[in-house]
Design a protein around this motif. Structure first.
Motif, PDB file in Angstrom:
ATOM      1  N   PHE A 114       0.910  -1.343  -0.061  1.00  0.00           N
ATOM      2  CA  PHE A 114       0.118  -0.083   0.083  1.00  0.00           C
ATOM      3  C   PHE A 114       0.961   1.166   0.130  1.00  0.00           C
ATOM      4  O   PHE A 114       0.555   2.340  -0.563  1.00  0.00           O
ATOM      5  CB  PHE A 114      -0.964  -0.386   1.167  1.00  0.00           C
ATOM      6  CG  PHE A 114      -2.419  -0.530   1.123  1.00  0.00           C
ATOM      7  CD1 PHE A 114      -3.426  -0.085   0.787  1.00  0.00           C
ATOM      8  CD2 PHE A 114      -2.230  -1.887   0.536  1.00  0.00           C
ATOM      9  CE1 PHE A 114      -4.739  -0.636   0.650  1.00  0.00           C
ATOM     10  CE2 PHE A 114      -3.432  -2.663   0.425  1.00  0.00           C
ATOM     11  CZ  PHE A 114      -4.775  -1.867   0.316  1.00  0.00           C
ATOM     12  N   GLN A 115       2.141   1.378   0.529  1.00  0.00           N
ATOM     13  CA  GLN A 115       2.971   2.356   0.717  1.00  0.00           C
ATOM     14  C   GLN A 115       3.689   2.371  -0.770  1.00  0.00           C
ATOM     15  O   GLN A 115       3.782   3.767  -1.181  1.00  0.00           O
ATOM     16  CB  GLN A 115       4.048   1.996   1.628  1.00  0.00           C
ATOM     17  CG  GLN A 115       3.585   2.528   3.007  1.00  0.00           C
ATOM     18  CD  GLN A 115       4.632   2.446   3.978  1.00  0.00           C
ATOM     19  OE1 GLN A 115       5.921   1.964   3.641  1.00  0.00           O
ATOM     20  NE2 GLN A 115       4.760   3.151   5.155  1.00  0.00           N
ATOM     21  N   ALA A 116       3.755   1.473  -1.286  1.00  0.00           N
ATOM     22  CA  ALA A 116       4.412   1.525  -2.837  1.00  0.00           C
ATOM     23  C   ALA A 116       3.497   1.991  -3.812  1.00  0.00           C
ATOM     24  O   ALA A 116       3.974   2.607  -4.653  1.00  0.00           O
ATOM     25  CB  ALA A 116       4.956  -0.036  -3.178  1.00  0.00           C
ATOM     26  N   TYR A 117       2.168   1.770  -3.776  1.00  0.00           N
ATOM     27  CA  TYR A 117       1.301   2.095  -4.677  1.00  0.00           C
ATOM     28  C   TYR A 117       0.125   2.969  -3.880  1.00  0.00           C
ATOM     29  O   TYR A 117      -1.210   2.959  -4.014  1.00  0.00           O
ATOM     30  CB  TYR A 117       0.238   0.858  -5.019  1.00  0.00           C
ATOM     31  CG  TYR A 117       1.233   0.040  -6.067  1.00  0.00           C
ATOM     32  CD1 TYR A 117       1.391   0.518  -7.400  1.00  0.00           C
ATOM     33  CD2 TYR A 117       1.754  -0.996  -5.480  1.00  0.00           C
ATOM     34  CE1 TYR A 117       1.930  -0.581  -8.105  1.00  0.00           C
ATOM     35  CE2 TYR A 117       2.546  -1.825  -6.394  1.00  0.00           C
ATOM     36  CZ  TYR A 117       2.716  -1.670  -7.563  1.00  0.00           C
ATOM     37  OH  TYR A 117       3.403  -2.347  -8.408  1.00  0.00           O
ATOM     38  N   LEU A 149      -4.591  -3.243  -6.953  1.00  0.00           N
ATOM     39  CA  LEU A 149      -4.203  -1.893  -6.780  1.00  0.00           C
ATOM     40  C   LEU A 149      -4.332  -1.052  -8.064  1.00  0.00           C
ATOM     41  O   LEU A 149      -4.364   0.090  -7.957  1.00  0.00           O
ATOM     42  CB  LEU A 149      -3.130  -1.513  -5.751  1.00  0.00           C
ATOM     43  CG  LEU A 149      -3.081  -2.230  -4.344  1.00  0.00           C
ATOM     44  CD1 LEU A 149      -1.772  -2.054  -3.479  1.00  0.00           C
ATOM     45  CD2 LEU A 149      -4.090  -1.347  -3.445  1.00  0.00           C
ATOM     46  N   LYS A 150      -3.724  -1.922  -8.869  1.00  0.00           N
ATOM     47  CA  LYS A 150      -3.208  -1.360 -10.228  1.00  0.00           C
ATOM     48  C   LYS A 150      -4.731  -0.865 -11.129  1.00  0.00           C
ATOM     49  O   LYS A 150      -4.816  -0.260 -11.754  1.00  0.00           O
ATOM     50  CB  LYS A 150      -2.408  -1.919 -11.232  1.00  0.00           C
ATOM     51  CG  LYS A 150      -0.776  -1.717 -10.308  1.00  0.00           C
ATOM     52  CD  LYS A 150       0.099  -2.677 -11.050  1.00  0.00           C
ATOM     53  CE  LYS A 150       0.348  -2.433 -12.534  1.00  0.00           C
ATOM     54  NZ  LYS A 150       1.388  -3.444 -13.147  1.00  0.00           N
ATOM     55  N   TYR A 151      -5.316  -2.187 -10.979  1.00  0.00           N
ATOM     56  CA  TYR A 151      -6.556  -2.300 -12.164  1.00  0.00           C
ATOM     57  C   TYR A 151      -8.035  -2.461 -11.421  1.00  0.00           C
ATOM     58  O   TYR A 151      -8.887  -1.908 -12.144  1.00  0.00           O
ATOM     59  CB  TYR A 151      -6.511  -3.286 -12.906  1.00  0.00           C
ATOM     60  CG  TYR A 151      -4.946  -3.396 -13.514  1.00  0.00           C
ATOM     61  CD1 TYR A 151      -4.237  -2.474 -14.467  1.00  0.00           C
ATOM     62  CD2 TYR A 151      -3.987  -4.487 -13.285  1.00  0.00           C
ATOM     63  CE1 TYR A 151      -3.102  -2.629 -15.117  1.00  0.00           C
ATOM     64  CE2 TYR A 151      -2.843  -4.689 -13.652  1.00  0.00           C
ATOM     65  CZ  TYR A 151      -2.474  -3.440 -14.755  1.00  0.00           C
ATOM     66  OH  TYR A 151      -1.286  -3.731 -15.398  1.00  0.00           O
ATOM     67  N   ALA A 152      -8.124  -2.527 -10.169  1.00  0.00           N
ATOM     68  CA  ALA A 152      -9.499  -2.995  -9.911  1.00  0.00           C
ATOM     69  C   ALA A 152     -10.452  -1.712  -9.393  1.00  0.00           C
ATOM     70  O   ALA A 152     -11.666  -1.684  -9.616  1.00  0.00           O
ATOM     71  CB  ALA A 152      -9.492  -3.809  -8.671  1.00  0.00           C
ATOM     72  N   PHE A 189      -5.497   1.528   4.973  1.00  0.00           N
ATOM     73  CA  PHE A 189      -4.388   2.175   4.478  1.00  0.00           C
ATOM     74  C   PHE A 189      -4.739   3.477   3.655  1.00  0.00           C
ATOM     75  O   PHE A 189      -5.565   3.182   2.766  1.00  0.00           O
ATOM     76  CB  PHE A 189      -3.623   1.461   3.860  1.00  0.00           C
ATOM     77  CG  PHE A 189      -3.003   0.151   4.654  1.00  0.00           C
ATOM     78  CD1 PHE A 189      -1.756   0.445   5.161  1.00  0.00           C
ATOM     79  CD2 PHE A 189      -3.449  -0.834   4.632  1.00  0.00           C
ATOM     80  CE1 PHE A 189      -1.143  -0.637   5.868  1.00  0.00           C
ATOM     81  CE2 PHE A 189      -3.132  -1.894   5.401  1.00  0.00           C
ATOM     82  CZ  PHE A 189      -1.827  -2.036   5.978  1.00  0.00           C
ATOM     83  N   ASP A 190      -4.576   4.720   4.175  1.00  0.00           N
ATOM     84  CA  ASP A 190      -4.962   6.045   3.388  1.00  0.00           C
ATOM     85  C   ASP A 190      -3.693   6.738   2.857  1.00  0.00           C
ATOM     86  O   ASP A 190      -2.641   6.620   3.275  1.00  0.00           O
ATOM     87  CB  ASP A 190      -5.764   6.813   4.193  1.00  0.00           C
ATOM     88  CG  ASP A 190      -7.128   6.139   4.622  1.00  0.00           C
ATOM     89  OD1 ASP A 190      -7.494   5.341   3.998  1.00  0.00           O
ATOM     90  OD2 ASP A 190      -7.616   6.416   5.716  1.00  0.00           O
TER      91      ASP A 190
END
Length: 799
Positions: free
Chosen positions: A661-664, A702-705, A797-798
């Motif tokens: 979550f931190q990476a994206y 995280l990328k597509y959903a 995670f925000d």
């Protein structure tokens, strides 16, 4: 007018007088008839009494007895009977004499006669010259029941033979005397009848008579004792009224047979028979009856007379005896032994049921058989034969008896009875006992051998073995002396185990109290094992392993203590622990360096991506960086864990998701992460592939959903199903997986990598038909999977 009236009155008086005279004449005639009838009856009764008196005196004259009667002063008023001659007396000269003069040679005559005159019946024997007489005497009472004298019968009971001539002479003399005294006896007939009746009334037996119709004409006073009726209550009633209904047939038949006799038949008594009558109160009374036909002088049958003896007591005794016999028979038949009764001629009198059943025969089969009829020359037959030939009253012997093809051992106990003419034998089966004795002998020998072996092992073992009673040593083996540096066993006997220990154990506890606790535990649970620090006689200390076992010796509970010196083992354990600690440090250092190297690679990829202008290539480098970080995270957790063989999977997933979550962070705005991970530990071979699978699936989500959506949610679940298969599920609430794309044939590196990793852990993957995207991976449970307390964690995670 007056004259006419007087005439009429005279006429009336005369008529009345004539009527009165006629009435008195009728009464006189009736009284004359009644008087004549009464006189006839009186004469008939006198004739009957004469006939009875003559019959009595005739019977007395023929019998070898002395029949006598006295007044209250003891003077003889009647003396008759052939027995007078045995006393040297003559019948005519005896009446008027004192009974004490007749029996002057008998010192007890005065006492006996006094007892009779007092109202008590007496029976006693006297000896006169070479004759012995039995005297039966009873009190003679008047109509008021007062004792007015005594009556008795003296019977000569000496066995002798009298000639026919002497008997005829005596009978003729008695007849002459009777003719001379006929007049005297006629006057005394009434008195004689009274005496005769007294004789009947003093009889203990019931004396009865019935007419030809079966009605009772006489019963004596014994009827009151036997039936409970007064004699007048019974006279005139049919004898069948007193019979038990079920037993009427036989007495009626006997009476009918007797009454059917003709006068020409000889007069004989019927055979005695036993019957049951009914008392006045309804209770039964058992009688033994004798009957005889009562005939007139002309031979006409008048009825029956006889006696009846109350045998109720005998019947009750017989029933009690039968009941006791039946009980004894039941007990003897129930006894599991061979019981037999044997006569002195070596034949069976009887056997119990167990003996008969043992030979498949009935008890009746044995009666009368020789004792060895089943086995000629048997040991039992020889035993009983020798027993009867000896003077011993009892004997016993152990013998072997073959029963139905099987040889068994019996203890035979025999006891003589019936003055040695019979014996009872009891055979007790001791086969099992004999076998038990043989087994016991064998067991004792075995135990002695075991004791010898145990003693050899006890002394040969290298461990110190001690026996304690109430925590004091009373025995020890040779190894104990060597281990504690003693020269003889007496240095140990009576000592406590704590006396061979330092005051305190390495744990700081007092040795005395601690050893008492250990002994108490062993007594309760049966055994107790622990490490202990001992002290030798020279003061040197050594570590040992102690095993306490509770056991019982001669009924007393004792403790067996086995002490093993573990100095070398402790030294080896310390060396192994040091070596393991060193290897653990080295392994942690390896994991730390691997983690650092992977982080260096991740940093290089991150630096490299800064110089890439192509966003697609930059994205690929970022994905590679995340994959490297997921592997580095595993080594980091292992480095920080106390156990280098397993990893906390729930904590690992939380850290991995947080890093992703931190990476994206651009794509993770307002996206929530929920994890439902079964608390467990996985080995590194399973944790790394699972981490990479989660890394790829969460990255794709995280990328597509969530394109075009404000909020979303990603779920990661891990559990074990009923078949103990691991189930990993990664799902999202996004737009869903493209319908025209087959995840199995996707050419993207991420999905291909997921497929390869699933095969690596021998699992299968499936895309569930639900809202959003839901991948479910199922794989076998790893060998080293440890479950912990289950918990559900949720984290937001925000960006």
């Amino acid at each position: 007018m007056s004259h006419c009236n007087q005439s009429i009155c005279r006429s009336r008086h005369f008529a009345e007088m004539c009527d009165t005279a006629a009435s008195w004449q009728q009464k006189a005639d009736r009284l004359t008839v009644e008087l004549n009838t009464t006189q006839d009856l009186l004469h008939a009764e006198i004739d009957r009494l004469k006939q009875a008196n003559e019959t009595l005196h005739a019977a007395v004259s023929c019998a070898p007895i002395f029949l006598w009667a006295t007044d209250r002063e003891g003077k003889l008023t009647l003396a008759a009977g052939k027995g007078l001659e045995n006393l040297g007396l003559k019948p005519g000269a005896t009446v008027g004499l004192s009974i004490f003069e007749v029996y002057s040679s008998q010192p007890d005559i005065l006492e006996n006669i006094a007892e009779v005159l007092a109202g008590n019946d007496r029976t006693w024997n006297v000896r006169e010259r070479h004759f012995i007489h039995e005297i039966r005497s009873a009190a003679l009472r008047d109509g008021n029941g007062e004792v007015v004298g005594a009556v008795g019968v003296s019977t000569e009971i000496t066995e002798r033979e009298q000639s026919i001539a002497t008997l005829e002479t005596a009978n003729q003399e008695l007849e002459d005397r009777l003719q001379q005294q006929t007049a005297v006896f006629n006057a005394a007939l009434a008195e004689s009848e009274k005496k005769y009746r007294n004789l009947l009334e003093t009889s203990e037996e019931l004396i009865w008579s019935i007419d030809i119709e079966g009605f009772l004409t006489f019963v004596n006073s014994a009827a009151k004792r036997i039936y409970g009726y007064e004699p007048p209550e019974m006279i005139g009633r049919s004898f069948t009224d007193f019979l038990v209904p079920e037993q009427k047939t036989r007495p009626i038949e006997i009476c009918a047979q007797l009454l059917a006799r003709t006068k020409i038949q000889s007069q004989i008594a019927n055979s005695p028979y036993e019957t049951v009558h009914i008392r006045k109160d309804g209770t039964p009374v058992y009688l033994r009856v004798n009957s005889i036909v009562n005939q007139a002088e002309n031979g006409a049958i008048l009825g029956l007379c006889g006696t009846a003896t109350d045998i109720s007591d005998r019947k009750r005794s017989e029933e009690a005896l039968k009941e006791a016999t039946d009980q004894l028979r039941a007990v003897l038949d129930a006894v599991p032994g061979l019981i037999s009764w044997i006569s002195s001629d070596l034949r069976y009198i009887g056997v119990n049921q167990h003996l008969a059943t043992s030979f498949n025969l009935s008890p009746e089969t044995f009666v009368g058989q020789e004792i060895n009829f089943l086995d000629k020359g048997s040991t039992f037959g020889e035993l009983i034969r020798n027993f009867f030939n000896s003077s011993s009253q009892q004997t016993w012997q152990e013998i072997e008896i073959e029963i139905n093809g099987s040889v068994r051992n019996y203890l035979i106990v025999a006891q003589k009875y019936n003055q040695g003419n019979a014996a009872v034998s009891v055979g007790i089966d001791i086969t099992d006992r004999k076998r038990a004795e043989a087994q016991k002998t064998q067991l004792i020998a075995s135990l002695q051998e075991s004791e010898r072996k145990f003693r050899s092992l006890y002394e040969a073992t290298s461990d110190a073995v001690m026996l304690l009673e109430e925590d004091e040593v009373f025995d020890c083996n040779h190894a104990t002396l060597t281990l504690f540096g003693c020269s003889n066993k007496e240095q140990f006997y009576g000592k406590k185990l704590s006396q061979f220990s330092p005051q305190f154990q390495p744990s700081g506890q007092d040795s005395s109290s601690l050893v008492a606790q250990k002994i108490s535990t062993a007594m309760k649970t049966g055994s107790c094992r622990f490490d202990w620090l001992h002290k030798r006689l020279d003061g040197s200390e050594f570590p040992a392993e102690v095993l306490l076992n509770a056991m019982e010796i001669n009924g007393k509970k004792v403790i067996q203590a086995v002490v093993r010196d573990i100095t070398d083992r402790k030294r080896d354990e310390d060396g192994i622990k040091a070596s393991l600690a060193e290897k653990e440090v080295l392994l942690k250092e390896i994991h730390h360096r691997v983690k650092n190297n992977l982080q260096v690679i991740s940093s290089l990829l991150k630096l490299q991506s800064r110089y890439i202008q192509d966003s697609r290539v930059s994205e690929m480098l970022k994905e590679s960086q995340n994959r490297v970080s997921s592997m580095a995270l595993v080594h980091e957790q292992l480095y920080q864990s106390k156990d280098l063989s397993k990893i906390d999977f729930a904590e690992y997933i939380q850290n991995l998701a947080h890093n992703l979550f931190q990476a994206y962070e651009i794509h993770a705005e307002c996206v929530n992460l929920e994890t439902n991970i079964m608390p467990c530990f996985l080995n590194i071979d399973t944790a790394v592939p699972c981490g990479l699978i989660i890394n790829e699936l969460v990255t794709n989500a995280l990328k597509y959903a969530f394109k075009g959506q404000i909020k979303g949610k990603i779920n990661i679940d891990f559990s074990l199903n009923k078949n103990l298969f691991c189930v990993l599920s990664v799902s999202d609430s996004g737009i869903g997986f493209p319908q025209d794309l087959d995840y199995r044939k996707a050419r993207t590196l991420g999905l291909r990598l997921v497929g390869s990793l699933v095969k690596q852990i021998r699992g299968k993957i499936e895309l569930l038909d639900t809202a959003g995207t839901n991948f479910k991976i199922t794989f076998p449970q790893p060998k080293y999977t440890h479950r912990r307390e289950f918990s559900v964690q949720e984290k937001n995670f925000d960006s």
